[in-house]
Design an enzyme around this catalytic site. Structure first.
Site, mmCIF file in Angstrom:
data_model
loop_
_atom_site.group_PDB
_atom_site.id
_atom_site.type_symbol
_atom_site.label_atom_id
_atom_site.label_comp_id
_atom_site.label_asym_id
_atom_site.label_seq_id
_atom_site.Cartn_x
_atom_site.Cartn_y
_atom_site.Cartn_z
ATOM 1 N N GLU A 27 0.584 -1.166 -0.191
ATOM 2 C CA GLU A 27 0.122 0.187 -0.202
ATOM 3 C C GLU A 27 0.641 1.653 -0.180
ATOM 4 O O GLU A 27 0.627 2.243 -1.173
ATOM 5 C CB GLU A 27 -1.209 0.321 1.360
ATOM 6 C CG GLU A 27 -2.065 -0.747 0.982
ATOM 7 C CD GLU A 27 -3.638 -1.261 2.248
ATOM 8 O OE1 GLU A 27 -2.933 0.067 3.535
ATOM 9 O OE2 GLU A 27 -4.585 -1.885 1.966
ATOM 10 N N LEU A 28 2.081 0.945 0.653
ATOM 11 C CA LEU A 28 2.794 2.447 0.944
ATOM 12 C C LEU A 28 3.179 2.572 -0.016
ATOM 13 O O LEU A 28 3.518 4.017 -0.893
ATOM 14 C CB LEU A 28 4.169 2.090 1.519
ATOM 15 C CG LEU A 28 4.538 3.393 2.270
ATOM 16 C CD1 LEU A 28 3.563 4.653 2.806
ATOM 17 C CD2 LEU A 28 6.044 2.572 3.402
ATOM 18 N N HIS A 44 2.275 5.451 -2.862
ATOM 19 C CA HIS A 44 2.471 6.092 -2.779
ATOM 20 C C HIS A 44 3.496 7.093 -3.980
ATOM 21 O O HIS A 44 4.649 7.179 -3.520
ATOM 22 C CB HIS A 44 2.739 6.961 -1.409
ATOM 23 C CG HIS A 44 1.278 7.323 -0.752
ATOM 24 N ND1 HIS A 44 0.649 8.033 -0.462
ATOM 25 C CD2 HIS A 44 0.863 6.210 -0.552
ATOM 26 C CE1 HIS A 44 -0.800 7.328 0.094
ATOM 27 N NE2 HIS A 44 -0.534 6.687 0.059
ATOM 28 N N ARG A 45 3.585 7.752 -4.955
ATOM 29 C CA ARG A 45 4.433 7.308 -6.451
ATOM 30 C C ARG A 45 5.108 9.091 -5.957
ATOM 31 O O ARG A 45 6.485 8.923 -6.442
ATOM 32 C CB ARG A 45 3.900 7.848 -7.324
ATOM 33 C CG ARG A 45 2.851 5.974 -7.520
ATOM 34 C CD ARG A 45 1.881 6.320 -8.877
ATOM 35 N NE ARG A 45 0.904 7.972 -8.046
ATOM 36 C CZ ARG A 45 -0.221 7.726 -8.966
ATOM 37 N NH1 ARG A 45 -0.753 7.707 -9.778
ATOM 38 N NH2 ARG A 45 -1.494 8.455 -7.652
ATOM 39 N N SER A 87 14.670 -7.796 -0.435
ATOM 40 C CA SER A 87 13.941 -8.606 -1.836
ATOM 41 C C SER A 87 14.046 -9.554 -1.073
ATOM 42 O O SER A 87 15.119 -10.715 -0.489
ATOM 43 C CB SER A 87 15.513 -8.729 -2.827
ATOM 44 O OG SER A 87 15.560 -9.368 -3.705
ATOM 45 N N GLN A 88 13.119 -10.636 -1.900
ATOM 46 C CA GLN A 88 13.035 -12.026 -1.670
ATOM 47 C C GLN A 88 13.104 -12.852 -2.346
ATOM 48 O O GLN A 88 12.500 -14.027 -2.436
ATOM 49 C CB GLN A 88 10.796 -12.566 -1.659
ATOM 50 C CG GLN A 88 10.270 -11.624 -0.340
ATOM 51 C CD GLN A 88 9.329 -11.730 -0.100
ATOM 52 O OE1 GLN A 88 8.216 -12.356 -1.026
ATOM 53 N NE2 GLN A 88 8.411 -11.781 1.103
ATOM 54 N N ARG A 89 14.162 -11.861 -3.227
ATOM 55 C CA ARG A 89 14.680 -13.146 -4.830
ATOM 56 C C ARG A 89 15.552 -13.294 -4.057
ATOM 57 O O ARG A 89 16.268 -13.917 -4.163
ATOM 58 C CB ARG A 89 14.282 -12.468 -5.565
ATOM 59 C CG ARG A 89 13.425 -12.570 -6.271
ATOM 60 C CD ARG A 89 13.140 -11.773 -8.172
ATOM 61 N NE ARG A 89 13.312 -12.591 -9.181
ATOM 62 C CZ ARG A 89 14.357 -11.721 -9.646
ATOM 63 N NH1 ARG A 89 14.820 -10.873 -9.720
ATOM 64 N NH2 ARG A 89 14.765 -12.277 -10.879
ATOM 65 N N ARG A 127 -3.563 7.469 5.134
ATOM 66 C CA ARG A 127 -2.907 5.813 5.515
ATOM 67 C C ARG A 127 -3.697 6.465 7.538
ATOM 68 O O ARG A 127 -3.768 5.288 7.587
ATOM 69 C CB ARG A 127 -1.576 5.594 5.659
ATOM 70 C CG ARG A 127 -1.601 5.651 3.772
ATOM 71 C CD ARG A 127 -2.359 4.962 3.341
ATOM 72 N NE ARG A 127 -2.031 4.574 1.907
ATOM 73 C CZ ARG A 127 -3.385 3.752 1.127
ATOM 74 N NH1 ARG A 127 -3.644 3.159 0.947
ATOM 75 N NH2 ARG A 127 -2.828 3.565 0.082
HETATM 76 C C1 LIG Z 1 -8.347 3.998 2.677
HETATM 77 C C2 LIG Z 1 -7.959 3.724 0.813
HETATM 78 C C3 LIG Z 1 -8.650 2.573 0.014
HETATM 79 C C4 LIG Z 1 -8.224 2.346 -0.706
HETATM 80 N N1 LIG Z 1 -8.281 1.310 -1.765
HETATM 81 C C5 LIG Z 1 -7.460 0.922 -3.012
HETATM 82 C C6 LIG Z 1 -8.614 -0.691 -3.762
HETATM 83 O O1 LIG Z 1 -8.895 -0.730 -3.215
HETATM 84 N N2 LIG Z 1 -7.801 -0.497 -5.276
HETATM 85 C C7 LIG Z 1 -7.035 0.779 -5.398
HETATM 86 O O2 LIG Z 1 -5.818 0.263 -6.335
HETATM 87 N N3 LIG Z 1 -6.057 0.927 -4.531
HETATM 88 C C8 LIG Z 1 -6.588 1.598 -3.385
HETATM 89 N N4 LIG Z 1 -5.939 2.958 -2.432
HETATM 90 C C9 LIG Z 1 -4.835 3.606 -3.310
HETATM 91 C C10 LIG Z 1 -5.081 4.716 -3.546
HETATM 92 O O3 LIG Z 1 -5.623 4.729 -4.774
HETATM 93 C C11 LIG Z 1 -3.645 5.440 -3.961
HETATM 94 O O4 LIG Z 1 -2.935 4.693 -5.094
HETATM 95 C C12 LIG Z 1 -3.067 5.608 -3.096
HETATM 96 O O5 LIG Z 1 -3.471 6.284 -1.644
HETATM 97 C C13 LIG Z 1 -2.037 7.242 -3.798
HETATM 98 O O6 LIG Z 1 -2.559 7.877 -3.167
HETATM 99 P P1 LIG Z 1 -2.435 9.427 -4.507
HETATM 100 O O7 LIG Z 1 -3.138 8.405 -5.938
HETATM 101 O O8 LIG Z 1 -3.250 9.951 -3.788
HETATM 102 O O9 LIG Z 1 -1.238 9.460 -4.579
HETATM 103 P P2 LIG Z 1 0.013 9.729 -4.632
HETATM 104 O O10 LIG Z 1 0.970 8.742 -5.049
HETATM 105 O O11 LIG Z 1 -0.101 9.704 -3.550
HETATM 106 O O12 LIG Z 1 0.192 10.858 -5.207
HETATM 107 C C14 LIG Z 1 0.159 12.255 -4.590
HETATM 108 C C15 LIG Z 1 -0.462 13.826 -5.171
HETATM 109 O O13 LIG Z 1 0.180 13.785 -6.694
HETATM 110 C C16 LIG Z 1 -1.160 14.098 -7.854
HETATM 111 N N5 LIG Z 1 -0.688 12.922 -8.473
HETATM 112 C C17 LIG Z 1 0.096 11.693 -8.221
HETATM 113 N N6 LIG Z 1 0.062 10.942 -9.256
HETATM 114 C C18 LIG Z 1 -0.703 11.522 -10.617
HETATM 115 C C19 LIG Z 1 -0.337 11.297 -12.035
HETATM 116 N N7 LIG Z 1 0.020 10.172 -12.803
HETATM 117 N N8 LIG Z 1 -0.959 12.614 -12.595
HETATM 118 C C20 LIG Z 1 -2.031 13.668 -12.374
HETATM 119 N N9 LIG Z 1 -1.918 13.318 -11.012
HETATM 120 C C21 LIG Z 1 -0.886 12.591 -9.759
HETATM 121 C C22 LIG Z 1 -2.132 13.808 -6.870
HETATM 122 O O14 LIG Z 1 -2.885 14.917 -7.180
HETATM 123 C C23 LIG Z 1 -1.970 12.874 -6.010
HETATM 124 O O15 LIG Z 1 -2.498 12.777 -4.677
HETATM 125 C C24 LIG Z 1 -6.919 3.255 -1.211
HETATM 126 C C25 LIG Z 1 -6.099 3.788 -0.547
HETATM 127 C C26 LIG Z 1 -6.694 4.499 0.627
HETATM 128 C C27 LIG Z 1 -6.274 5.538 1.536
#
Ligand SMILES: Cc1cc2nc3c(=O)[nH]c(=O)nc-3n(C[C@H](O)[C@H](O)[C@H](O)COP(=O)(O)OP(=O)(O)OC[C@H]3O[C@@H](n4cnc5c(N)ncnc54)[C@H](O)[C@@H]3O)c2cc1C
Length: 261
Positions: free
Chosen positions: A100-101, A104-105, A114-116, A211
């Site tokens: 999940e962490l 956040h890109r 690495s598990q490899r 989170r």
């Molecule tokens: C409670 C909860 C439930 C979730 N459930 C699911 C699920 O069921 N399935 C699933 O796949 N994911 C799930 N996620 C993950 C979620 O969809 C996001 O991928 C994740 O929280 C990363 O956050 P973010 O997209 O805001 O991006 P981050 O990578 O943290 O980026 C921060 C911000 O930068 C901007 N940004 C980043 N990349 C781009 C881009 N390419 N284009 C334009 N703007 C950008 C956006 O404003 C974004 O909010 C869940 C997250 C939470 C908190």
């Protein structure tokens, strides 16, 4: 097999600032900068904001770091928060948490065990609180983890033998990697992992907000609460608007004063 229930966060790196270079810049521009913080993360953010408007010397409107940075956060001028960076070493977290962490890109960097390459036959496992609290579920969970772990070790041994027979000419490390990378497919999400996680203040604020929220999964929420407490100590001005709150289920969560800056 060791069962882990608490994440650990080691702050191994934090922002630095070369004051001599800052003074050289100010001198070259025949100005000065009055501030009251000695915290490099808070200072670099203030400096970034002031450079945007060259608001030094007589043009300084707000004199304290708290007032200046607080105003930036209020205004949603979040890009200046990207200059303050931390390096955190995480242990006692599961592969599901890190999965999940790493979603956040932006403003983040990750290096994960690495598990490899690393043998998981002595791995620890992270037990969800809701299971640990129930003796019957705990037994069921433990049996299932032990069975998966035993299967992993058997597979590594058997695969190592097969790879030796088929690819005996390859270096030993390569052969072991081939065995471990296939055997790890039976390891559970609960497998403990380690990660070096670097992030800037803007990204950290967003990660703690999402989170630490009520809808987040409990293990990552516990991690976000711990991270929030650490960051509030590291840089009170940058993370002071976050509040640790008690949720309906009795666990802790985080509420952000300013959601997305
Ligand atoms: C409670 C909860 C439930 C979730 N459930 C699911 C699920 O069921 N399935 C699933 O796949 N994911 C799930 N996620 C993950 C979620 O969809 C996001 O991928 C994740 O929280 C990363 O956050 P973010 O997209 O805001 O991006 P981050 O990578 O943290 O980026 C921060 C911000 O930068 C901007 N940004 C980043 N990349 C781009 C881009 N390419 N284009 C334009 N703007 C950008 C956006 O404003 C974004 O909010 C869940 C997250 C939470 C908190």
């Amino acid at each position: 097999m060791r069962i882990v229930t608490e994440p650990e966060i080691y702050v191994v790196g934090r922002q630095t600032l070369d004051n001599a270079e800052v003074q050289r810049f100010l001198k070259d521009h025949e100005t000065y900068w009055e501030t009251d913080s000695e915290n490099n993360s808070e200072l670099i953010v203030e400096l970034a904001g002031r450079v945007c408007y060259m608001s030094f010397g007589v043009k300084q409107f707000r004199k304290t770091n708290d007032a200046y940075v607080g105003n930036l956060i209020n205004q949603g001028h979040g890009s200046v928060l990207e200059h303050a960076v931390w390096d955190l070493l995480l242990t006692g977290v599961s592969r599901s948490l890190t999965h999940e962490l790493v979603r956040h890109r932006t403003g983040t960097g990750f290096s994960q065990l690495s598990q490899r390459y690393v043998d998981e036959s002595t791995a620890d496992f992270v037990e969800p609180g809701v299971i640990a609290d129930d003796p019957e579920l705990h037994t069921l969970w433990q049996q299932s983890i032990e069975a998966s772990h035993a299967a992993y070790k058997e597979l590594v041994a058997a695969l190592a033998q097969r790879v030796q027979e088929k690819h005996g000419d390859l270096p030993r490390t390569q052969r072991l990697k081939m065995a471990k990378e296939a055997a790890r497919s039976v390891l559970p999400n609960a497998t403990e992992t380690k990660m070096l996680f670097s992030a800037n203040a803007r990204a950290l604020r967003w990660i703690i907000t999402l989170r630490g929220g009520e809808g987040a999964e409990p293990e990552i929420r516990k991690f976000a609460v711990k991270l929030c407490r650490i960051m509030q100590q590291e840089a009170p001005v940058l993370f002071g608007d976050f509040e640790i709150v008690q949720l309906a289920d009795g666990t802790e969560g985080v509420q952000a004063g300013h959601t997305k800056v």
